[in-house]
Motif scaffolding. Sequence first.
Motif, mmCIF file in Angstrom:
data_model
loop_
_atom_site.group_PDB
_atom_site.id
_atom_site.type_symbol
_atom_site.label_atom_id
_atom_site.label_comp_id
_atom_site.label_asym_id
_atom_site.label_seq_id
_atom_site.Cartn_x
_atom_site.Cartn_y
_atom_site.Cartn_z
ATOM 1 N N LYS A 27 0.821 -1.213 0.000
ATOM 2 C CA LYS A 27 0.000 0.000 0.000
ATOM 3 C C LYS A 27 0.852 1.258 0.000
ATOM 4 N N ASP A 28 1.926 1.269 0.785
ATOM 5 C CA ASP A 28 2.819 2.429 0.839
ATOM 6 C C ASP A 28 3.482 2.678 -0.521
ATOM 7 N N GLY A 29 3.926 1.601 -1.173
ATOM 8 C CA GLY A 29 4.561 1.735 -2.480
ATOM 9 C C GLY A 29 3.612 2.273 -3.532
ATOM 10 N N ILE A 30 2.375 1.791 -3.513
ATOM 11 C CA ILE A 30 1.370 2.276 -4.461
ATOM 12 C C ILE A 30 1.034 3.739 -4.190
ATOM 13 N N ALA A 31 0.829 4.081 -2.941
ATOM 14 C CA ALA A 31 0.485 5.463 -2.590
ATOM 15 C C ALA A 31 1.599 6.424 -2.995
ATOM 16 N N ASP A 32 2.855 6.038 -2.767
ATOM 17 C CA ASP A 32 3.992 6.880 -3.148
ATOM 18 C C ASP A 32 4.027 7.084 -4.657
ATOM 19 N N THR A 33 3.831 6.021 -5.405
ATOM 20 C CA THR A 33 3.870 6.123 -6.860
ATOM 21 C C THR A 33 2.742 7.004 -7.382
ATOM 22 N N ILE A 61 2.528 -9.983 -6.434
ATOM 23 C CA ILE A 61 1.658 -9.033 -7.120
ATOM 24 C C ILE A 61 2.556 -8.092 -7.905
ATOM 25 N N LYS A 62 2.228 -7.902 -9.180
ATOM 26 C CA LYS A 62 2.956 -6.955 -10.033
ATOM 27 C C LYS A 62 2.000 -5.833 -10.400
ATOM 28 N N ILE A 63 2.467 -4.606 -10.232
ATOM 29 C CA ILE A 63 1.659 -3.433 -10.539
ATOM 30 C C ILE A 63 2.419 -2.606 -11.554
ATOM 31 N N GLN A 64 1.724 -2.225 -12.623
ATOM 32 C CA GLN A 64 2.328 -1.387 -13.646
ATOM 33 C C GLN A 64 1.509 -0.111 -13.785
ATOM 34 N N PHE A 65 2.215 0.998 -13.814
ATOM 35 C CA PHE A 65 1.610 2.313 -13.998
ATOM 36 C C PHE A 65 2.107 2.873 -15.324
ATOM 37 N N ALA A 66 1.251 3.573 -16.027
ATOM 38 C CA ALA A 66 1.656 4.269 -17.248
ATOM 39 C C ALA A 66 0.900 5.589 -17.322
ATOM 40 N N ASP A 67 1.606 6.609 -17.762
ATOM 41 C CA ASP A 67 0.964 7.908 -17.933
ATOM 42 C C ASP A 67 1.557 8.588 -19.159
ATOM 43 N N TYR A 68 0.922 9.683 -19.571
ATOM 44 C CA TYR A 68 1.393 10.468 -20.704
ATOM 45 C C TYR A 68 1.726 11.894 -20.277
ATOM 46 N N VAL A 82 10.013 5.829 -1.408
ATOM 47 C CA VAL A 82 9.222 4.898 -0.599
ATOM 48 C C VAL A 82 8.932 3.636 -1.402
ATOM 49 N N ALA A 83 8.487 3.804 -2.640
ATOM 50 C CA ALA A 83 8.167 2.646 -3.481
ATOM 51 C C ALA A 83 9.401 1.781 -3.708
ATOM 52 N N LYS A 84 10.533 2.399 -3.977
ATOM 53 C CA LYS A 84 11.769 1.636 -4.196
ATOM 54 C C LYS A 84 12.165 0.844 -2.946
ATOM 55 N N ARG A 85 11.962 1.434 -1.795
ATOM 56 C CA ARG A 85 12.338 0.787 -0.533
ATOM 57 C C ARG A 85 11.353 -0.315 -0.142
ATOM 58 N N LYS A 86 10.070 -0.124 -0.411
ATOM 59 C CA LYS A 86 9.045 -1.050 0.058
ATOM 60 C C LYS A 86 8.789 -2.224 -0.896
ATOM 61 N N MET A 87 9.057 -2.034 -2.170
ATOM 62 C CA MET A 87 8.771 -3.078 -3.154
ATOM 63 C C MET A 87 10.002 -3.950 -3.359
ATOM 64 N N ASP A 88 9.785 -5.193 -3.782
ATOM 65 C CA ASP A 88 10.900 -6.098 -4.040
ATOM 66 C C ASP A 88 11.588 -5.775 -5.362
ATOM 67 N N GLU A 89 10.831 -5.335 -6.341
ATOM 68 C CA GLU A 89 11.380 -4.914 -7.633
ATOM 69 C C GLU A 89 10.729 -3.595 -8.010
ATOM 70 N N PHE A 90 11.517 -2.705 -8.600
ATOM 71 C CA PHE A 90 11.001 -1.408 -9.036
ATOM 72 C C PHE A 90 11.759 -0.991 -10.288
ATOM 73 N N GLU A 91 11.013 -0.657 -11.341
ATOM 74 C CA GLU A 91 11.627 -0.190 -12.586
ATOM 75 C C GLU A 91 10.852 1.008 -13.097
ATOM 76 N N MET A 104 6.430 -2.569 -10.711
ATOM 77 C CA MET A 104 6.924 -2.925 -9.392
ATOM 78 C C MET A 104 6.258 -4.203 -8.934
ATOM 79 N N THR A 105 7.023 -4.988 -8.193
ATOM 80 C CA THR A 105 6.563 -6.296 -7.740
ATOM 81 C C THR A 105 6.789 -6.433 -6.247
ATOM 82 N N LYS A 106 5.846 -7.075 -5.602
ATOM 83 C CA LYS A 106 5.951 -7.404 -4.176
ATOM 84 C C LYS A 106 5.633 -8.876 -4.022
ATOM 85 N N SER A 107 6.514 -9.604 -3.319
ATOM 86 C CA SER A 107 6.305 -11.024 -3.066
ATOM 87 C C SER A 107 5.771 -11.235 -1.657
ATOM 88 N N ALA A 108 4.982 -12.289 -1.503
ATOM 89 C CA ALA A 108 4.392 -12.609 -0.198
ATOM 90 C C ALA A 108 5.454 -13.091 0.765
#
Length: 108
Positions: A27-33, A61-68, A82-91, A104-108
């Motif tokens: 939740k923190d990673g998503i909110a930061d992004t 769970i993998k979450i992808q964001f895209a904007d223009y 925050v997202a980089k620190r809280k998620m297991d993968e961030f690109e 970004m991906t977060k593993s259980a």
Amino acid sequence: RAADRLYADHRLARKIGFPIDKIQELKDGIADTCAQFIEKAYDSEPTLTYNVMISHSSTNIKIQFADYGKFIQTAANNIFTVAKRKMDEFEHKQHPKGGNVISMTKSA
């Protein structure tokens, strides 16, 4: 809306078996992004939109964001910290049509 996205991810994370502390990190990673998109890509204009895609396996769970909006320069700034620190993968990369793509991906 970011709040709707957070609720949907919370339910999915619980179903997969995420412990409560990892759900909070997700939740923190998503909110930061979401906040960074609104502030940096859209100059704090919350009515502009971005796309969110959620996929999952039995363990992550993998979450992808895209904007223009404007491409968010991250090299010189502490953006998405925050997202980089809280998620297991961030690109973060530039969208081919302008804007941003974040995976970004977060593993259980």
